[in-house]
Design an enzyme around this catalytic site. Structure first.
Site, short mmCIF file in Angstrom:
data_model
loop_
_atom_site.label_atom_id
_atom_site.label_comp_id
_atom_site.label_asym_id
_atom_site.label_seq_id
_atom_site.Cartn_x
_atom_site.Cartn_y
_atom_site.Cartn_z
N ARG A 40 0.82 -1.21 0.00
CA ARG A 40 0.00 0.00 0.00
C ARG A 40 0.86 1.28 0.00
NH1 ARG A 40 -5.27 0.07 3.79
NH2 ARG A 40 -5.52 -1.93 2.76
N ASP A 49 -3.41 -0.67 -3.54
CA ASP A 49 -4.29 -0.99 -2.42
C ASP A 49 -5.09 -2.21 -2.87
OD1 ASP A 49 -6.26 -1.27 -0.60
OD2 ASP A 49 -7.05 0.78 -0.75
N LYS A 52 1.25 -18.43 5.47
CA LYS A 52 0.28 -18.60 6.54
C LYS A 52 0.01 -17.27 7.22
CE LYS A 52 1.87 -19.98 10.79
NZ LYS A 52 2.56 -18.97 11.57
N LYS A 60 13.62 -25.84 5.90
CA LYS A 60 14.80 -26.01 6.77
C LYS A 60 15.56 -27.27 6.36
CE LYS A 60 12.67 -23.64 10.68
NZ LYS A 60 13.40 -22.55 11.27
N GLU A 82 10.53 -21.68 22.04
CA GLU A 82 11.04 -20.36 21.66
C GLU A 82 11.27 -19.52 22.90
OE1 GLU A 82 9.38 -18.80 17.72
OE2 GLU A 82 7.61 -19.47 18.81
N ASP A 125 -0.83 -21.23 15.69
CA ASP A 125 0.38 -20.58 15.17
C ASP A 125 1.49 -21.59 14.90
OD1 ASP A 125 1.95 -18.28 14.51
OD2 ASP A 125 2.95 -18.43 16.45
N HIS A 176 3.67 -26.15 11.51
CA HIS A 176 5.04 -26.64 11.63
C HIS A 176 5.14 -27.99 12.36
CE1 HIS A 176 5.55 -22.64 10.31
NE2 HIS A 176 5.61 -22.06 11.48
N LYS A 235 6.04 -20.05 23.80
CA LYS A 235 6.82 -18.81 23.78
C LYS A 235 7.40 -18.62 25.17
CE LYS A 235 5.26 -17.09 19.71
NZ LYS A 235 6.16 -17.08 18.55
#
Ligand code: BG6
Length: 495
Positions: free
Chosen positions: A47, A88, A150, A184, A218, A237, A242, A340
């Site tokens: 944008r 846009d 994703k 990976k 993580e 997530d 994954h 996390k």
């Protein structure tokens, strides 16, 4: 595989976070190694009202920040490939100008015309409008392939809606869904380990394997993505994509070749064999203030408050005992764990074998030994790429008090085994495959839908039981209930 090489790459969301941190650095690193088609033009769109000069400047800053100096090659040559066209995507206006821009950089008409690869790294809410705009502007022909990042929806129904919209313009063999874990090196190496060695396959089943653990830990928190993350949570997530891809690669039957159809056919069978998990087989958590690597970090609740968001039930940690209901894996639990703000960044897979059926060293735990332990195979994906097989060995000595046995590691550190080879960013591999048109490391629609099907069944259980996340201190390995989940079965998480 759709048989054309792209001579243009069109990046939607080109000024966004993924583009700056991963896509532009990956493309530049590939260029430095002469791995991009010589004539590849890269068109950025977003944008922001930039011109090509300003976009190149933004790209230069991103490369300086996110790509090590020794991988940059001639940045000027790379930057010259870039052009920019503002758009846009929520309105149809502007797509014709974009199409003109894209065409002006192509190889022309007829058999010799070049191909176009489009990479959508924008909010999924823009996907449908973008596809409509592309189609109307003639940018969805048979020489165009579409790559999607994703999140592809937040449940099966919303993901199907996105997939239907994309399918309205592109056939499945020109749709490339990214799961960057498949890019990976060590994840691909799982296939080499399993299917390029005779050693493991005969014992890769319920007769010899007791359980499997998959950990994706993580240390980071929300990294400025509070709103997105609070709507998603760890299950959507990380697990939906994954972790389930890792599970599928561990559990799949041998494909007939390393090609898109056979590999994805085998993965989808595993994903469809996942048994709906009951609520007492899952633990969810949410971090509170703590410390990681000696540094104080705020709690999830505080991060929400800072953005004027109220308390939430979103999980930042999930541990799940999963089951693959087929002959090979009957009775073998797959323990999955992700979160996390855990104490270290580590992605690994542990394959725990069973004990030998009869020990000739029975009841001997001689001094200096650990007693007989079942073998285990640890596959480190990040940050270390290594494979460690724990074997039993005799402790040297005269055995006056019996044979002392101790576990010793047979270890391969990938960077040492392949000195001088780049450890590439996952997106480098995926972008090369996208440009070439090889779908093997991209996720097919039926896989995504099987993944959502299982994830939705878990969420439905959580909702039915009104499950609340348990709190855990940042810098710990999640709620203690996650430890209990494994310990109930006599299993300890690998740490
Ligand atoms: C992304 C998630 O898909 O993967 C992030 O949205 C997560 O929340 C990231 O941090 C982890 O990727 P990697 O490659 O750093 O393990």
């Amino acid at each position: 595989m759709s048989q054309f090489a792209a001579d243009r790459l069109l990046l939607f969301g080109a000024t966004g976070d993924l583009s700056r941190r991963k896509l532009l650095p990956s493309l530049c690193a590939l260029d430095a190694d002469d791995l991009l088609p010589e004539n590849l033009a890269i068109i950025g769109t977003a944008r922001s009202e930039l011109d090509t000069g300003a976009f190149r400047e933004m790209a230069r800053e991103a490369l300086e920040e996110h790509l090590p100096k020794d991988r940059r090659g001639s940045m000027a040559t790379f930057l010259n490939r870039l052009t920019y066209q503002p758009l846009d995507a929520s309105t149809l206006e502007g797509f014709d100008a974009l199409a003109d821009h894209v065409r002006s950089l192509g190889r022309g008409e007829g058999d010799d015309r070049g191909g176009l690869a489009i990479f959508l790294s924008t909010a999924p809410s823009l996907f449908e409008d973008t596809i409509k705009g592309l189609k109307q502007a003639g940018l969805a022909d048979d020489n165009v392939r579409m790559c999607l990042e994703k999140p592809l929806g937040f449940d099966l129904a919303s993901s199907a809606k996105i997939n239907d919209a994309v399918a309205g313009a592109f056939p499945e063999d020109r749709i490339f869904r990214i799961d960057h874990y498949l890019g990976k090196e060590t994840v691909q190496n799982l296939l080499a380990l399993r299917f390029a060695n005779i050693l493991f396959e005969p014992i890769w089943n319920a007769t010899y394997i007791e359980h499997v653990q998959i950990t994706v830990a993580e240390t980071v928190g929300l990294e400025g993505r509070v709103e997105f993350y609070d709507d998603a949570g760890a299950l959507r997530d990380m697990v939906q994509n994954h972790m389930l891809q890792l599970l599928a690669l561990v559990a799949m039957e041998p494909p007939t070749s390393f090609d898109a159809a056979p590999v994805r056919d085998e993965k989808v069978k595993v994903l469809r064999a996942l048994r709906p998990t009951s609520a007492n087989e899952t633990v969810i958590g949410q971090y509170r203030a703590g410390a990681i690597g000696g540094k104080a970090v705020p709690g999830y609740d505080e991060e929400l408050k800072e953005r004027d968001l109220g308390p939430s039930r979103t999980e930042t940690f999930a541990a799940i005992k999963a089951h693959v209901d087929n002959w090979r894996w009957k009775g073998v639990p797959f323990y999955l764990r992700t979160g996390k703000r855990l104490p270290e960044r580590v992605t690994e897979i542990l394959v725990q074998f069973r004990c030998v059926p009869h020990s000739i060293f029975d009841s001997v735990q001689a001094p200096g030994g650990t007693g007989l332990q079942p073998n285990k195979l640890l596959i480190g994906i990040q940050p270390e790429e290594n494979i460690t097989l724990s074997l039993m060995a005799k402790v040297p000595g005269l055995d006056e008090d019996g044979v002392a046995l101790r576990e010793v590691p047979l270890e391969i550190a990938m960077p040492d085994a392949f000195v001088g080879q780049h450890r590439r960013i996952a997106y480098e591999r995926l972008l090369v495959d996208l440009i070439k048109g090889d779908q093997t490391l991209f996720v097919r629609r039926d896989e995504v839908e099987a993944q959502w099907h299982w994830i939705d069944s878990i969420r439905a259980e959580w909702d039915a039981k009104e499950m609340q996340p348990r709190t855990y201190t940042a810098g710990s390995w999640g709620p203690s209930a996650a430890i209990a989940l494994a310990e109930r079965d006599g299993v300890s998480w690998h740490e």
